[in-house]
Write a protein that holds these residues in place. Structure first.
Motif, short mmCIF file in Angstrom:
data_model
loop_
_atom_site.label_atom_id
_atom_site.label_comp_id
_atom_site.label_asym_id
_atom_site.label_seq_id
_atom_site.Cartn_x
_atom_site.Cartn_y
_atom_site.Cartn_z
N LEU A 1 37.25 47.47 31.44
CA LEU A 1 37.65 46.22 30.37
C LEU A 1 36.57 46.65 29.12
O LEU A 1 35.55 47.36 29.08
N GLN B 1 33.96 41.85 28.14
CA GLN B 1 34.62 41.45 29.47
C GLN B 1 34.02 41.84 30.59
O GLN B 1 33.95 41.14 31.72
N ARG C 1 31.12 39.98 31.59
CA ARG C 1 31.21 38.46 32.33
C ARG C 1 31.66 38.83 33.69
O ARG C 1 31.41 37.84 34.29
#
Length: 141
Positions: A11, A15, A18
């Motif tokens: 990712l 991202q 997160r």
């Protein structure tokens, strides 16, 4: 390739951060300790399954099987479905491996896409309420 690029490892940094914040909660010392009893139970059963055998392939018969069973258990997968989950995991892993064989990339990609579609189509079942031990009516192994 489509599934590979969606894996956490690949990712984009924002991202990834997160998702990592969400996932890291499952790997605290307290969380890991809570899984110890079921992990030990499955480990003992895998070793018991050897019976009188004096040799084993540690990777395929233990190191692969143990986390697969523990994760499936934690996800609430009935033990009768463990072989299906194992097949999905194998196909998914093969779909993310690079290959130089002609046509193998399309074949493994199609296989991993099929696994993702199969998993997505499974009915939503509420996870059974349980502690760290085997769920009622289930017996590890």
């Amino acid at each position: 390739y489509a599934l590979l690029k969606e894996m956490m490892l690949f990712l984009e940094p924002e991202q990834h951060a997160r998702v990592r914040r969400l996932v890291v909660k499952a790997f605290t010392p307290k969380s890991i300790e809570a899984v110890r009893p079921i992990t030990q139970e499955y480990a003992d059963r895998l070793l018991d399954d050897l019976g009188d055998r004096r040799e084993m392939d540690v990777v395929t018969e233990f190191a692969y099987e143990l986390p697969l069973r523990v994760i499936a258990h934690l996800l609430g997968v009935p033990e009768a479905d463990f072989p299906t989950i194992e097949r999905y995991a194998f196909d998914f892993a093969r779909g993310s491996e690079p290959s130089t064989s002609p046509g193998s990339s399309a074949s493994t990609g199609a296989r991993s896409s099929r696994v993702a579609a199969d998993i997505s189509s499974l009915p939503d079942r509420p996870a059974p309420a349980r502690g760290p031990g085997p769920a009622p009516g289930r017996h590890p192994g």
